[in-house]
Design a protein around this motif. Structure first.
Motif, PDB file in Angstrom:
ATOM      1  N   LYS A 114      41.555  12.241  39.690  1.00 29.86           N
ATOM      2  CA  LYS A 114      40.396  11.341  39.628  1.00 29.86           C
ATOM      3  C   LYS A 114      40.622  10.242  38.605  1.00 29.86           C
ATOM      4  O   LYS A 114      40.264   9.087  38.819  1.00 29.86           O
ATOM      5  N   CYS A 115      41.237  10.619  37.492  1.00 22.08           N
ATOM      6  CA  CYS A 115      41.490   9.651  36.425  1.00 22.08           C
ATOM      7  C   CYS A 115      42.495   8.596  36.881  1.00 22.08           C
ATOM      8  O   CYS A 115      42.297   7.400  36.664  1.00 22.08           O
ATOM      9  N   LEU A 116      43.583   9.013  37.511  1.00 21.04           N
ATOM     10  CA  LEU A 116      44.597   8.077  37.989  1.00 21.04           C
ATOM     11  C   LEU A 116      44.024   7.147  39.057  1.00 21.04           C
ATOM     12  O   LEU A 116      44.340   5.953  39.095  1.00 21.04           O
ATOM     13  N   LYS A 117      43.177   7.703  39.919  1.00 23.37           N
ATOM     14  CA  LYS A 117      42.539   6.884  40.951  1.00 23.37           C
ATOM     15  C   LYS A 117      41.614   5.851  40.318  1.00 23.37           C
ATOM     16  O   LYS A 117      41.538   4.703  40.773  1.00 23.37           O
ATOM     17  N   MET A 118      40.948   6.228  39.250  1.00 17.67           N
ATOM     18  CA  MET A 118      40.064   5.325  38.534  1.00 17.67           C
ATOM     19  C   MET A 118      40.851   4.160  37.947  1.00 17.67           C
ATOM     20  O   MET A 118      40.412   3.005  37.984  1.00 17.67           O
ATOM     21  N   TYR A 119      42.045   4.449  37.404  1.00 14.36           N
ATOM     22  CA  TYR A 119      42.892   3.382  36.857  1.00 14.36           C
ATOM     23  C   TYR A 119      43.322   2.415  37.955  1.00 14.36           C
ATOM     24  O   TYR A 119      43.324   1.198  37.782  1.00 14.36           O
ATOM     25  N   GLU A 120      43.702   2.959  39.107  1.00 10.23           N
ATOM     26  CA  GLU A 120      44.126   2.120  40.226  1.00 10.23           C
ATOM     27  C   GLU A 120      43.009   1.171  40.647  1.00 10.23           C
ATOM     28  O   GLU A 120      43.240  -0.019  40.888  1.00 10.23           O
ATOM     29  N   ASN A 121      41.800   1.695  40.723  1.00  6.70           N
ATOM     30  CA  ASN A 121      40.668   0.870  41.142  1.00  6.70           C
ATOM     31  C   ASN A 121      40.358  -0.217  40.109  1.00  6.70           C
ATOM     32  O   ASN A 121      39.982  -1.339  40.467  1.00  6.70           O
ATOM     33  N   GLU A 122      40.521   0.124  38.832  1.00  6.53           N
ATOM     34  CA  GLU A 122      40.223  -0.839  37.772  1.00  6.53           C
ATOM     35  C   GLU A 122      41.219  -1.993  37.784  1.00  6.53           C
ATOM     36  O   GLU A 122      40.855  -3.161  37.601  1.00  6.53           O
ATOM     37  N   ILE A 123      42.488  -1.706  38.017  1.00  3.59           N
ATOM     38  CA  ILE A 123      43.532  -2.726  37.963  1.00  3.59           C
ATOM     39  C   ILE A 123      43.613  -3.525  39.267  1.00  3.59           C
ATOM     40  O   ILE A 123      44.118  -4.636  39.296  1.00  3.59           O
ATOM     41  N   SER A 124      43.118  -2.955  40.358  1.00  2.06           N
ATOM     42  CA  SER A 124      43.173  -3.616  41.670  1.00  2.06           C
ATOM     43  C   SER A 124      44.612  -3.909  42.080  1.00  2.06           C
ATOM     44  O   SER A 124      45.065  -5.063  42.107  1.00  2.06           O
ATOM     45  N   ILE A 125      45.357  -2.864  42.361  1.00  2.00           N
ATOM     46  CA  ILE A 125      46.772  -2.985  42.704  1.00  2.00           C
ATOM     47  C   ILE A 125      46.945  -3.626  44.074  1.00  2.00           C
ATOM     48  O   ILE A 125      46.224  -3.290  45.024  1.00  2.00           O
ATOM     49  N   GLY A 126      47.912  -4.534  44.184  1.00  2.00           N
ATOM     50  CA  GLY A 126      48.214  -5.164  45.458  1.00  2.00           C
ATOM     51  C   GLY A 126      48.920  -4.213  46.404  1.00  2.00           C
ATOM     52  O   GLY A 126      49.305  -3.095  46.042  1.00  2.00           O
ATOM     53  N   LYS A 148      53.549  12.009  44.413  1.00  2.00           N
ATOM     54  CA  LYS A 148      54.243  12.316  45.664  1.00  2.00           C
ATOM     55  C   LYS A 148      53.407  11.926  46.881  1.00  2.00           C
ATOM     56  O   LYS A 148      53.955  11.578  47.926  1.00  2.00           O
ATOM     57  N   ALA A 149      52.089  11.971  46.709  1.00  2.00           N
ATOM     58  CA  ALA A 149      51.198  11.637  47.818  1.00  2.00           C
ATOM     59  C   ALA A 149      50.658  10.219  47.723  1.00  2.00           C
ATOM     60  O   ALA A 149      49.960   9.751  48.625  1.00  2.00           O
ATOM     61  N   ASN A 150      50.961   9.528  46.612  1.00  2.00           N
ATOM     62  CA  ASN A 150      50.433   8.188  46.397  1.00  2.00           C
ATOM     63  C   ASN A 150      51.510   7.319  45.751  1.00  2.00           C
ATOM     64  O   ASN A 150      51.825   7.481  44.577  1.00  2.00           O
ATOM     65  N   ASN A 151      52.054   6.391  46.518  1.00  2.00           N
ATOM     66  CA  ASN A 151      53.153   5.566  46.017  1.00  2.00           C
ATOM     67  C   ASN A 151      52.688   4.387  45.164  1.00  2.00           C
ATOM     68  O   ASN A 151      53.486   3.553  44.750  1.00  2.00           O
ATOM     69  N   LYS A 152      51.386   4.331  44.869  1.00  2.00           N
ATOM     70  CA  LYS A 152      50.866   3.276  44.006  1.00  2.00           C
ATOM     71  C   LYS A 152      51.004   3.617  42.520  1.00  2.00           C
ATOM     72  O   LYS A 152      50.776   2.770  41.664  1.00  2.00           O
ATOM     73  N   THR A 153      51.338   4.866  42.228  1.00  2.00           N
ATOM     74  CA  THR A 153      51.417   5.315  40.842  1.00  2.00           C
ATOM     75  C   THR A 153      52.745   6.005  40.589  1.00  2.00           C
ATOM     76  O   THR A 153      53.210   6.788  41.408  1.00  2.00           O
ATOM     77  N   LYS A 154      53.349   5.708  39.459  1.00  2.00           N
ATOM     78  CA  LYS A 154      54.591   6.351  39.037  1.00  2.00           C
ATOM     79  C   LYS A 154      54.391   6.887  37.625  1.00  2.00           C
ATOM     80  O   LYS A 154      53.906   6.175  36.745  1.00  2.00           O
ATOM     81  N   MET A 155      54.783   8.145  37.404  1.00  2.00           N
ATOM     82  CA  MET A 155      54.601   8.777  36.102  1.00  2.00           C
ATOM     83  C   MET A 155      55.838   8.591  35.229  1.00  2.00           C
ATOM     84  O   MET A 155      56.970   8.696  35.716  1.00  2.00           O
ATOM     85  N   ILE A 156      55.627   8.323  33.946  1.00  2.00           N
ATOM     86  CA  ILE A 156      56.706   8.193  32.967  1.00  2.00           C
ATOM     87  C   ILE A 156      56.389   9.102  31.792  1.00  2.00           C
ATOM     88  O   ILE A 156      55.277   9.072  31.263  1.00  2.00           O
ATOM     89  N   LEU A 157      57.361   9.934  31.415  1.00  2.00           N
ATOM     90  CA  LEU A 157      57.170  10.785  30.242  1.00  2.00           C
ATOM     91  C   LEU A 157      57.314   9.928  28.996  1.00  2.00           C
ATOM     92  O   LEU A 157      58.282   9.191  28.854  1.00  2.00           O
ATOM     93  N   ARG A 158      56.344  10.024  28.100  1.00  2.00           N
ATOM     94  CA  ARG A 158      56.359   9.174  26.913  1.00  2.00           C
ATOM     95  C   ARG A 158      57.624   9.392  26.099  1.00  2.00           C
ATOM     96  O   ARG A 158      58.188  10.471  26.049  1.00  2.00           O
ATOM     97  N   GLN A 159      58.079   8.329  25.417  1.00  2.00           N
ATOM     98  CA  GLN A 159      59.360   8.343  24.717  1.00  2.00           C
ATOM     99  C   GLN A 159      59.429   9.405  23.630  1.00  2.00           C
ATOM    100  O   GLN A 159      60.499   9.933  23.329  1.00  2.00           O
ATOM    101  N   TRP A 160      58.289   9.728  23.026  1.00  2.00           N
ATOM    102  CA  TRP A 160      58.273  10.758  21.988  1.00  2.00           C
ATOM    103  C   TRP A 160      58.761  12.084  22.554  1.00  2.00           C
ATOM    104  O   TRP A 160      59.539  12.801  21.926  1.00  2.00           O
ATOM    105  N   HIS A 161      58.335  12.416  23.767  1.00  2.00           N
ATOM    106  CA  HIS A 161      58.745  13.675  24.383  1.00  2.00           C
ATOM    107  C   HIS A 161      60.225  13.649  24.750  1.00  2.00           C
ATOM    108  O   HIS A 161      60.921  14.655  24.642  1.00  2.00           O
ATOM    109  N   THR A 162      60.704  12.484  25.210  1.00  2.00           N
ATOM    110  CA  THR A 162      62.124  12.354  25.524  1.00  2.00           C
ATOM    111  C   THR A 162      62.957  12.569  24.266  1.00  2.00           C
ATOM    112  O   THR A 162      63.976  13.272  24.290  1.00  2.00           O
ATOM    113  N   SER A 163      62.544  11.976  23.148  1.00  2.00           N
ATOM    114  CA  SER A 163      63.264  12.147  21.889  1.00  2.00           C
ATOM    115  C   SER A 163      63.246  13.610  21.450  1.00  2.00           C
ATOM    116  O   SER A 163      64.257  14.142  20.977  1.00  2.00           O
TER     117      SER A 163
END
Length: 259
Positions: A114-126, A148-163
């Motif tokens: 729901k949160c990710l969908k809310m972000y998509e609606n706020e930004i109005s992705i083309g 996997k079910a929505n190609n409008k969003t891509k997840m990135i692990l924050r750099q702190w976790h990568t480090s």
């Protein structure tokens, strides 16, 4: 280009929108192949960075022909020298802050969806656009199935976790070769906490000090033997192992400096 930095807390959702000064250069898979860069292992950037670190060690040691060298510097001097090769700060305008509707705590797939969908609606992705969401590990894991079910969003692990993962990898690989003994000499008393990376800053500092000590020892050894650093890979097992620590920890330090 608009950059969205998303903060997800228990009930409050905030969106910080930044206007990037220029579009970042992102290498696509085809470009990597054409440039003959590998997806895994060393590439031209990591090789250049490692070479830069070696030059800094040699500059501070300032070897003479009769094998005298300087020792009036510490890890902070190495850190300051390295930072001259990195651009510090972000030249962004003040962000546009959007406070979104409150939702359930982000501890379940449905709440994160729901949160990710809310972000998509706020930004109005083309139609052909998407958003990159940088999140902590918990939100990252919840969001993967959504992507996997929505190609409008891509997840990135924050750099702190990568480090943090890179630090854990270094400790695990060299745990059988005396890294805990070196940590003990540096004054670490709770080695089990170091192994688990409980305190990020303390673990980072210990690995940095080991990196500095090993780097100095490697350069002194190579200079005394009149060898290049590449020659060390043909040396006995112990020297080779700690050369590899210096090399791999250099990649981690470069990542940390980049952050």
């Amino acid at each position: 280009m608009l950059l969205g930095v998303i903060h997800i807390h228990a009930t409050l959702r905030m969106l910080f929108q930044y206007q990037l000064p220029e579009s970042p250069k992102v290498l696509e898979a085809q470009e990597i192949i054409q440039d003959q860069q590998q997806l895994f292992g060393q590439n031209s950037f990591s090789q250049k960075t490692f070479h830069t670190f070696n030059l800094i060690f040699e500059k501070l040691l300032a070897f003479s022909e009769n094998f005298t060298y300087h020792s009036d510097f510490d890890e902070s001097d190495i850190h300051n020298q390295i930072m001259t090769y990195f651009t510090i700060g972000c030249n962004f305008e003040l962000p546009n802050i959007v406070i979104l509707d409150a939702r359930d705590p982000s501890s379940s797939n449905s709440a994160v969806y729901k949160c990710l969908k809310m972000y998509e609606n706020e930004i109005s992705i083309g139609n052909n656009d998407y958003i990159n969401v940088a999140a902590d590990e918990a939100i990252f894991r919840h969001g993967i199935s959504y992507c996997k079910a929505n190609n409008k969003t891509k997840m990135i692990l924050r750099q702190w976790h990568t480090s943090k993962d890179m630090m854990s990898m270094l400790i695990t690989i060299f745990s059988g070769y005396g890294i805990f003994n070196i940590a003990g000499i540096l004054g670490v008393q709770f080695l089990d906490k170091l192994e688990k990376g409980v305190d990020f800053r303390a673990t980072s500092k210990v690995l940095e000090l080991i990196w500095v000590a090993v780097g100095l020892a490697i350069h002194l050894y190579a200079k005394k033997k009149k060898q290049t650093l590449d020659d060390i890979l043909e040396e006995n097992k112990l020297i080779k192992i700690w050369y590899l620590y210096f090399q791999w920890a250099s990649y981690w330090r470069a990542h940390w400096f980049g952050i």
